[in-house]
Design an enzyme around this catalytic site. Structure first.
Site, PDB file in Angstrom:
ATOM      1  N   ARG A 104       0.844  -1.201   0.000  1.00  0.00           N
ATOM      2  CA  ARG A 104       0.000   0.000   0.000  1.00  0.00           C
ATOM      3  C   ARG A 104       0.867   1.234   0.000  1.00  0.00           C
ATOM      4  NH1 ARG A 104      -4.753   0.660   4.292  1.00  0.00           N
ATOM      5  NH2 ARG A 104      -3.008   1.125   5.658  1.00  0.00           N
ATOM      6  N   THR A 108      -1.295   7.518  -0.638  1.00  0.00           N
ATOM      7  CA  THR A 108      -2.596   7.354  -1.318  1.00  0.00           C
ATOM      8  C   THR A 108      -3.369   6.140  -0.792  1.00  0.00           C
ATOM      9  OG1 THR A 108      -1.699   5.895  -3.013  1.00  0.00           O
ATOM     10  CG2 THR A 108      -1.572   8.268  -3.441  1.00  0.00           C
ATOM     11  N   ASP A 203       4.430  -6.145   9.794  1.00  0.00           N
ATOM     12  CA  ASP A 203       5.511  -5.845  10.736  1.00  0.00           C
ATOM     13  C   ASP A 203       5.437  -6.735  11.973  1.00  0.00           C
ATOM     14  OD1 ASP A 203       6.723  -3.927   9.211  1.00  0.00           O
ATOM     15  OD2 ASP A 203       5.653  -2.252  10.122  1.00  0.00           O
TER      16      ASP A 203
HETATM   17  C1  PRP Z   1      -1.371  -4.555   4.526  1.00  0.00           C
HETATM   18  C2  PRP Z   1      -2.222  -5.779   4.697  1.00  0.00           C
HETATM   19  C3  PRP Z   1      -3.053  -5.795   3.449  1.00  0.00           C
HETATM   20  C4  PRP Z   1      -3.259  -4.326   3.187  1.00  0.00           C
HETATM   21  C5  PRP Z   1      -4.643  -3.970   3.622  1.00  0.00           C
HETATM   22  O1  PRP Z   1      -0.300  -4.815   3.693  1.00  0.00           O
HETATM   23  O2  PRP Z   1      -1.496  -6.958   4.878  1.00  0.00           O
HETATM   24  O3  PRP Z   1      -2.401  -6.404   2.348  1.00  0.00           O
HETATM   25  O4  PRP Z   1      -2.287  -3.614   3.964  1.00  0.00           O
HETATM   26  O5  PRP Z   1      -4.923  -2.662   3.319  1.00  0.00           O
HETATM   27  P1  PRP Z   1      -5.984  -2.244   2.234  1.00  0.00           P
HETATM   28  O6  PRP Z   1      -7.222  -3.051   2.484  1.00  0.00           O
HETATM   29  O7  PRP Z   1      -6.198  -0.764   2.537  1.00  0.00           O
HETATM   30  O8  PRP Z   1      -5.411  -2.439   0.870  1.00  0.00           O
HETATM   31  P2  PRP Z   1       0.849  -3.729   3.379  1.00  0.00           P
HETATM   32  O9  PRP Z   1       0.512  -2.980   2.136  1.00  0.00           O
HETATM   33  O10 PRP Z   1       1.112  -2.918   4.605  1.00  0.00           O
HETATM   34  O11 PRP Z   1       2.062  -4.635   3.018  1.00  0.00           O
HETATM   35  P3  PRP Z   1       2.872  -5.715   3.903  1.00  0.00           P
HETATM   36  O12 PRP Z   1       1.969  -6.892   4.119  1.00  0.00           O
HETATM   37  O13 PRP Z   1       4.031  -6.032   3.023  1.00  0.00           O
HETATM   38  O14 PRP Z   1       3.277  -5.071   5.195  1.00  0.00           O
HETATM   39  N1  URA Z   2      -2.675  -2.977   7.047  1.00  0.00           N
HETATM   40  C1  URA Z   2      -2.362  -3.406   8.286  1.00  0.00           C
HETATM   41  O1  URA Z   2      -1.431  -4.197   8.462  1.00  0.00           O
HETATM   42  N2  URA Z   2      -3.080  -2.940   9.320  1.00  0.00           N
HETATM   43  C2  URA Z   2      -4.109  -2.081   9.173  1.00  0.00           C
HETATM   44  O2  URA Z   2      -4.742  -1.694  10.173  1.00  0.00           O
HETATM   45  C3  URA Z   2      -4.420  -1.654   7.864  1.00  0.00           C
HETATM   46  C4  URA Z   2      -3.693  -2.127   6.822  1.00  0.00           C
END
Ligand code: PRP
Ligand code: URA
Length: 209
Positions: A104, A108, A203
């Site tokens: 993400r 944005t 994380d």
């Molecule tokens: C987090 C989570 C989802 C996403 C959810 O991933 O694991 O994939 O955010 O958010 P959304 O519904 O608004 O799209 P992130 O993009 O932080 O990546 P990561 O798993 O690599 O930390």
């Molecule tokens: N991704 C996460 O890991 N946590 C949240 O709360 C939203 C998006």
């Protein structure tokens, strides 16, 4: 069957509460995510196709049901969805595993793809997409878009915590998929984090930050 199943089971609710606790460390967090995925998977896989096979018991030969071969694919959304994969593989060790890499944008909140590798062929499989967090729904919608573009048809999406906004978005974009949610939370905050949520799932699973 309803398109959305929100779990009420006390074991799942208890484990989600432990995930939320900021004192829960990486090892325990990882184990809990896996256990919750397994409990959710037990329900989500109740319609897996079976076929009768011949088995010889110590008493006699009988025809008895087993899961029909090569029917399941698990597709985690990287990174955090990886944490749920072993919970489902514990139930169906023969499942194939695909990967979709999305992150993400911090400003944005829109998803960006960086990796996609799916089992081939994908069209005849039940596909379980895993991601612990369904926040704005952008990542989930994009992942299901990719899978459909590659020919995926029977898709189930499994998330541990969802925000109402994300669930609505996923439901509207993909009314033909089945959605499983461990708990519905209140809302998103100004950074598009789920409240009360559990923080950043990636994380916390991988111990980054
Ligand atoms: C987090 C989570 C989802 C996403 C959810 O991933 O694991 O994939 O955010 O958010 P959304 O519904 O608004 O799209 P992130 O993009 O932080 O990546 P990561 O798993 O690599 O930390
Ligand atoms: N991704 C996460 O890991 N946590 C949240 O709360 C939203 C998006």
């Amino acid at each position: 069957m309803d398109q959305i199943i929100v779990f009420q089971h006390p074991l799942i609710q208890h484990k989600i509460s432990m995930l939320r606790d900021k004192r829960t460390g990486t090892n325990e967090f990882r184990a809990l995510v896996e256990e919750i995925a397994m409990l959710m998977g037990y329900e989500a896989l109740r319609d897996l196709p079976v076929e009768d096979v011949e088995i010889e018991t110590p008493i006699e030969t009988c025809m008895t049901p087993m899961i029909a071969g090569r029917k399941l694919a698990v597709v985690p959304i990287l990174r955090a969805g990886l944490g749920m994969v072993n919970g489902i593989l514990a139930l169906v060790p023969s499942a194939k595993v695909g990967h979709i890499g999305l992150y993400r944008d911090e400003v944005t909140h829109e998803p960006h793809e960086y990796y996609c590798k799916l089992p081939d062929p994908i069209d005849e499989r039940t596909i379980v997409v895993t991601d612990p967090m369904l926040a704005t729904g952008g990542s989930a919608v994009a992942a299901v878009d990719f899978i459909k573009a590659h020919g995926g048809k029977k898709i189930k999406f499994m998330s541990i915590i969802a925000a109402p906004e994300g669930l609505e978005r996923l439901k509207a974009a993909h009314p033909d998929i089945q959605i499983y949610v461990g708990h519905m939370d209140r809302c998103l905050n100004e950074n598009a984090y789920i409240c009360p949520g559990l923080g950043d799932a990636g994380d916390r699973i991988f111990g980054t930050k």
